[in-house]
Scaffold this motif. Sequence first.
Motif, mmCIF file in Angstrom:
data_model
loop_
_atom_site.group_PDB
_atom_site.id
_atom_site.type_symbol
_atom_site.label_atom_id
_atom_site.label_comp_id
_atom_site.label_asym_id
_atom_site.label_seq_id
_atom_site.Cartn_x
_atom_site.Cartn_y
_atom_site.Cartn_z
ATOM 1 N N SER A 3 53.933 -12.169 101.989
ATOM 2 C CA SER A 3 53.963 -12.162 103.453
ATOM 3 C C SER A 3 53.608 -10.815 104.062
ATOM 4 O O SER A 3 53.488 -10.700 105.283
ATOM 5 C CB SER A 3 55.364 -12.571 103.929
ATOM 6 O OG SER A 3 56.341 -11.650 103.450
ATOM 7 N N GLU A 4 53.423 -9.784 103.242
ATOM 8 C CA GLU A 4 53.182 -8.448 103.768
ATOM 9 C C GLU A 4 51.723 -8.286 104.205
ATOM 10 O O GLU A 4 50.809 -8.861 103.603
ATOM 11 C CB GLU A 4 53.533 -7.401 102.725
ATOM 12 C CG GLU A 4 55.027 -7.307 102.448
ATOM 13 C CD GLU A 4 55.348 -6.251 101.408
ATOM 14 O OE1 GLU A 4 54.401 -5.653 100.852
ATOM 15 O OE2 GLU A 4 56.542 -6.037 101.149
ATOM 16 N N THR B 185 55.342 1.696 97.889
ATOM 17 C CA THR B 185 55.066 0.488 98.678
ATOM 18 C C THR B 185 55.187 -0.782 97.834
ATOM 19 O O THR B 185 55.008 -1.879 98.364
ATOM 20 C CB THR B 185 53.660 0.549 99.299
ATOM 21 O OG1 THR B 185 52.688 0.538 98.257
ATOM 22 C CG2 THR B 185 53.493 1.802 100.145
ATOM 23 N N ARG C 63 54.466 -5.607 96.233
ATOM 24 C CA ARG C 63 53.830 -6.214 97.399
ATOM 25 C C ARG C 63 54.190 -7.693 97.423
ATOM 26 O O ARG C 63 54.007 -8.388 96.423
ATOM 27 C CB ARG C 63 52.320 -6.042 97.320
ATOM 28 C CG ARG C 63 51.555 -6.678 98.471
ATOM 29 C CD ARG C 63 50.084 -6.362 98.321
ATOM 30 N NE ARG C 63 49.290 -6.884 99.406
ATOM 31 C CZ ARG C 63 47.995 -6.614 99.569
ATOM 32 N NH1 ARG C 63 47.380 -5.838 98.691
ATOM 33 N NH2 ARG C 63 47.321 -7.119 100.572
ATOM 34 N N SER D 284 47.237 -3.291 103.249
ATOM 35 C CA SER D 284 47.409 -1.843 103.336
ATOM 36 C C SER D 284 46.352 -1.267 104.278
ATOM 37 O O SER D 284 45.388 -1.948 104.658
ATOM 38 C CB SER D 284 47.262 -1.207 101.956
ATOM 39 O OG SER D 284 45.933 -1.375 101.474
#
Length: 482
Positions: free
Chosen positions: A221-222, A215, A218, A225
Amino acid sequence: MCQVCFATTPASEEGHFCHCSTPETLAGMRRIEADLSRRQMLGGMAAVVGMFAGFGLAPKTSYAQTDGKPMLLTNLRLFDGEKLSVRDGIDILVQGGRIVALPPRGQAPVDVERVDCGGRTVIPGLIDMHWHTTLAAVSQLAAMTQEPGFLHLMAGREAGATLMRGFTTVRDVGGPAFGLKTAIDRGVVAGPRIFPSGAIISQTSGHGDFRFANTLPRMPSEPASYAEAQGVAVIADGVPEVLRRTREQLMKGASQIKITAGGGVASQYDPLESLQFTEAEMKAAVDAASDWGTYVCAHVYTAPGIQRCIAAGVKSIEHGQLADEDTVRMMVDTDTWWSLQPFLADEDANRYSDPKAVAAQKAVAEGTVRAFEWAEKHRVNWVFGTDILYGGGESQARQLTKLARFMSPLSALYRATGAAGELLALSGARGGYEGRLGVIAEGAQADLLVVDGDVESDLSWLADSSNLRLIMKGGQVFKNSI
């Protein structure tokens, strides 16, 4: 004109008059709405109770004082959670959820509800100072993948089991326990008092970073989790982010703040000996917590990690089994608390196949023996906790029995009662409960256990909950088999 009135008024009548606004109509509508609201409320309550009952979470029968009468426990032996001795000839008077007096036997008021303890010993309700409310009853896979509703229902069921094991209070050191705490405090479900930390605050790659490597990286804008979104942990890098995340947990109602300052046995990425968070980052969390009148506790095993925590002002070291003796002396000099767990690589330990985790577990088990010896030798302020995860809740009381290997049974009980209450008091007003915890004293919360067993000679009776003949929390009796 109202369409209903228009449709029901004969055309032969002169003019048309709408009856919807008349006092009689409005009063009738209010009666109908009130009745519908009452039916909806009762139906909703039944649905909620039914849903909880399906998981064994319907509020359990409890018994408070009859007609407002004080309750008197008599014919007992007393361990008060402070003195390492058992006393005779004392009664316990309870009213309004608190212990109001400890009169000599036979000198209490006449108009009371009497509970004859049959010569058994009464001790304070037990306190688990390292508990994970929402992670104790499910597998790790379920914790990171299942619907939140399911996880919280499972946590509620485990809360009831926790109380029935004699633990009337827990300090939750990581996870979304705020909702369950509220439900327990309001009497919706039975369970222990919860002192929640909220989400574990971790650096990227730290012990609370549950993401998979695929993942990364990071991007700003993500979205958060899964673990972050559910409130299990939150990632913070740099002083501003640590301040933000600490303040968020305080806003949610954290009693204290939990950070990760080193690696873990089962951590997928961070080595056990790794140092996490700079001293400046830790101090940011400490300052933010201090501004709200509370403190920071830190997951860490090694001497260098503990020393960095102490320098930053962390007040409670969680684990710390790889400390050296000089670091233990430093804990004493700085009045730093030590939250210890009996990690002994025994039948109750987690099982690992990864050679790295197996080696780390062995090192921690060896360190555990030294830690208990040094804690007693140097008179550290230390408390008992379990850190049970992923379905091992039934061993909670059994974990406490293991302390008798290192100290007297009463000394062990003290670490899960009076000493624990002292550390809980560091939360100040953030704790949210009035009255002392972990002791049987005037003004303290009426958390009491009547036990079958010789508390001075061993703790084996703790392993079988049937030996808890009466369980009282805040003046309410949740079990009585005297």
